[in-house]
Design an enzyme around this catalytic site. Sequence first.
Site, PDB file in Angstrom:
ATOM      1  N   GLU A 187      11.619 -45.447  25.796  1.00  0.00           N
ATOM      2  CA  GLU A 187      12.621 -46.039  26.693  1.00  0.00           C
ATOM      3  C   GLU A 187      13.908 -46.376  25.929  1.00  0.00           C
ATOM      4  O   GLU A 187      15.019 -46.188  26.442  1.00  0.00           O
ATOM      5  CB  GLU A 187      12.033 -47.302  27.334  1.00  0.00           C
ATOM      6  N   GLU A 201      15.699 -43.215  25.417  1.00  0.00           N
ATOM      7  CA  GLU A 201      16.269 -42.795  26.707  1.00  0.00           C
ATOM      8  C   GLU A 201      17.554 -43.573  27.000  1.00  0.00           C
ATOM      9  O   GLU A 201      18.568 -42.986  27.427  1.00  0.00           O
ATOM     10  CB  GLU A 201      15.239 -43.031  27.823  1.00  0.00           C
ATOM     11  N   CYS A 260       8.006 -50.235  33.992  1.00  0.00           N
ATOM     12  CA  CYS A 260       6.586 -50.445  33.661  1.00  0.00           C
ATOM     13  C   CYS A 260       5.831 -51.284  34.688  1.00  0.00           C
ATOM     14  O   CYS A 260       4.607 -51.313  34.668  1.00  0.00           O
ATOM     15  CB  CYS A 260       6.442 -51.038  32.265  1.00  0.00           C
ATOM     16  N   SER A 277      14.111 -45.874  34.409  1.00  0.00           N
ATOM     17  CA  SER A 277      13.683 -45.091  33.251  1.00  0.00           C
ATOM     18  C   SER A 277      12.586 -44.140  33.730  1.00  0.00           C
ATOM     19  O   SER A 277      11.805 -44.483  34.622  1.00  0.00           O
ATOM     20  CB  SER A 277      13.112 -46.037  32.188  1.00  0.00           C
ATOM     21  N   LYS A 296      -1.442 -52.337  39.556  1.00  0.00           N
ATOM     22  CA  LYS A 296      -1.882 -51.344  38.567  1.00  0.00           C
ATOM     23  C   LYS A 296      -3.005 -50.462  39.130  1.00  0.00           C
ATOM     24  O   LYS A 296      -3.172 -49.318  38.731  1.00  0.00           O
ATOM     25  CB  LYS A 296      -2.374 -52.031  37.296  1.00  0.00           C
ATOM     26  N   GLU A 340      -1.144 -47.926  41.021  1.00  0.00           N
ATOM     27  CA  GLU A 340      -0.432 -47.037  40.094  1.00  0.00           C
ATOM     28  C   GLU A 340      -1.385 -45.981  39.516  1.00  0.00           C
ATOM     29  O   GLU A 340      -1.044 -44.792  39.434  1.00  0.00           O
ATOM     30  CB  GLU A 340       0.165 -47.866  38.952  1.00  0.00           C
ATOM     31  N   GLU A 368       0.701 -38.265  40.706  1.00  0.00           N
ATOM     32  CA  GLU A 368       1.411 -37.673  39.555  1.00  0.00           C
ATOM     33  C   GLU A 368       0.850 -38.146  38.215  1.00  0.00           C
ATOM     34  O   GLU A 368       1.242 -37.638  37.170  1.00  0.00           O
ATOM     35  CB  GLU A 368       2.919 -37.949  39.650  1.00  0.00           C
ATOM     36  N   CYS A 373       4.219 -60.370  33.881  1.00  0.00           N
ATOM     37  CA  CYS A 373       2.786 -60.085  34.074  1.00  0.00           C
ATOM     38  C   CYS A 373       1.887 -61.288  33.853  1.00  0.00           C
ATOM     39  O   CYS A 373       0.774 -61.319  34.367  1.00  0.00           O
ATOM     40  CB  CYS A 373       2.338 -58.981  33.137  1.00  0.00           C
TER      41      CYS A 373
HETATM   42 FE1  HC1 Z   1       2.082 -55.726  32.258  1.00  0.00          FE
HETATM   43 FE2  HC1 Z   1       2.804 -53.622  31.060  1.00  0.00          FE
HETATM   44  S1  HC1 Z   1       3.524 -55.711  30.504  1.00  0.00           S
HETATM   45  S2  HC1 Z   1       3.250 -54.023  33.267  1.00  0.00           S
HETATM   46  O1  HC1 Z   1       3.215 -56.803  32.950  1.00  0.00           O
HETATM   47  O2  HC1 Z   1       4.479 -52.831  30.749  1.00  0.00           O
HETATM   48  O3  HC1 Z   1       0.083 -55.496  34.379  1.00  0.00           O
HETATM   49  O4  HC1 Z   1       0.423 -57.671  30.776  1.00  0.00           O
HETATM   50  O5  HC1 Z   1      -0.022 -54.125  30.999  1.00  0.00           O
HETATM   51  O6  HC1 Z   1       1.497 -50.997  31.807  1.00  0.00           O
HETATM   52  O7  HC1 Z   1       2.015 -53.208  28.189  1.00  0.00           O
HETATM   53  C1  HC1 Z   1       0.808 -55.681  33.570  1.00  0.00           C
HETATM   54  C2  HC1 Z   1       1.021 -57.040  31.381  1.00  0.00           C
HETATM   55  C3  HC1 Z   1       1.064 -54.394  31.299  1.00  0.00           C
HETATM   56  C4  HC1 Z   1       2.006 -51.968  31.452  1.00  0.00           C
HETATM   57  C5  HC1 Z   1       2.305 -53.323  29.255  1.00  0.00           C
END
Ligand code: HC1
Length: 569
Positions: free
Chosen positions: A279, A282, A299, A319, A358, A361, A366, A503
């Site tokens: 990132e 980028e 993220c 990103s 998550k 996700e 994809e 998070c």
């Molecule tokens: Fe997160 Fe991440 S910080 S998004 O908040 O970018 O869930 O903890 O795991 O993938 O590393 C969540 C936390 C986590 C991702 C990372």
Amino acid sequence: MINLFIDGKEVEVPEGSTVLQAAEKAGKKIPTLCFLKDINEIGACRVCLVEVEGARNLLASCVTPVSEGMKVLTNTPRVRRARKLQVELLLSNHEMNCPTCIRNGNCELKQVAEELGIREIRFNDGKKTTYSKDNSTPALIRDPGKCILCRRCVSVCSNVQTVEAIVPIGRGFDTVIAPSGLKNLADSPCVKCGQCVLVCPTGALTEKEYIEEVWAALDDPKKHVVVQTAPATRVAIGQEFGYEPGSINTGQMVAALRALGFDRVFDTDFTADLTIMEEGTELLHRLKNGGKLPMITSCSPGWINFIETFYGDYIDHLSTCKSPQQMFGALTKTYYAEKFNIDPADIVCVSIMPCTAKKFEARRPEMISSGYPDVDYVLTTRELARMIKQAGIKFDELEEEEYDEPLGISTGAGLIFGATGGVMEAALRTVYEIVTKKELENLEFEFARGLEDVKETEIDLDGTKVRVAVAHGLKNARKLLDQIKNGESPYHFIEIMCCPGGCIGGGGQPIPTNTEIRQKRIEAIYKEDKNMPLRKSHENPVVQVLYKDFLGEPLSEKSHQLLHTHYTK
Ligand code: HC1
């Protein structure tokens, strides 16, 4: 200041306080159900009723302001009868399947019924509403049969997240909290953040559990089961085992995962470091080559759902980096599989996440760039705690253990991803050193820390001025997105995390999660970062080896294939 009397005891409280607050000051606990400080103060459940001298009716203490000389009684026969009646009415239309309910251990309705001494429900023969469960998303379950119409979820969804995925529908006895048009959650604008789950007093909104699927993988001798733990899990899981909020239980969590039978215990912090490499590079490319700015972090999957749903015209600001969770899965089934000669078809990748989005996700079509799903199952911090309890592991007696190599090696920069501002700070630690070729003297970017709604500053990269901003919670994200929409954004780089606090305040974290607890988890994250031997992502030795042996360089063709993604309007 206002002086008043609670059960005969004089107390002094600031003007504008409620009777509930005054009672607390007087050392009296008034039961509540719908009340949620600063979020849902509507007096709907009528469980916090009190008698006020001179008032004909009982009053809901959570919304009644104090006045000078007021005389309040919190424990009279009339008050006790009225509170009991309210809760009995709720229970009379409630699915009474407590032993099998996911919230059996910490249901606020059960707790209040116990505090009020309810031993029977007088109205059990009456009409009951029947609604079926909404099982339509891979992340959340909505079970209206357990809903007590407190509207906490409605308030958090509309006032904190500005999503309005669920609203009250119908009137009186027929009221239901549901997506408009009584649609399923999957067909609503729900971003799967799970903030509603954190505030639900019962089991009406919960995460979708994948515990049985993970047990099946662990019990299958043909499977090589790898687990990754998100940054924010280690400062929260202890709460499920009686530790103070904000305790750091990293080593015990690792030991527990090994005791559960995972073949390798790795860390999402490792791919958080990798994310910074991708990132950060980028961002530098976009700055140099006139790419789309401001670039926004990608993220946080609830945030991705939000921008796709509400600001689809602006997805090219994101990103293209996959989240660390997904990068980890893609590398596990390629780099790790090759290095250790394991058939990727036999690898099961499990994530322990503070997040319900998550789960969604991981199911995005994809996210299979290695030819296999990057991540097979996502468990929340709460689900991991349940597994540990199911296995009879005494968490508090575990000796601390270390993560496995190589994908368990990380830096403080990867760890601070778990708190709002952490991705920004981690990126700046690396980008500064890459651009200026100087060592960063002070690693702490204080402007990015803490719970302020939107944080911003200008960074001087040896003459190049970069304006950056951080937002957490979707209401705050909207502020930055509206600036972009109106052509008024002064920023080059923005971090957005879906959940308040980042998070550490995710929808999969232990309940309760409130502002005070979020603050404690944030402090724990930065404390742990300070103790790490390495605190900059580009100094992670395993990330360096990964580029040398496998990826080539940041934004290489292989990186693009495995670690980057695209978004959908
Ligand atoms: Fe997160 Fe991440 S910080 S998004 O908040 O970018 O869930 O903890 O795991 O993938 O590393 C969540 C936390 C986590 C991702 C990372």
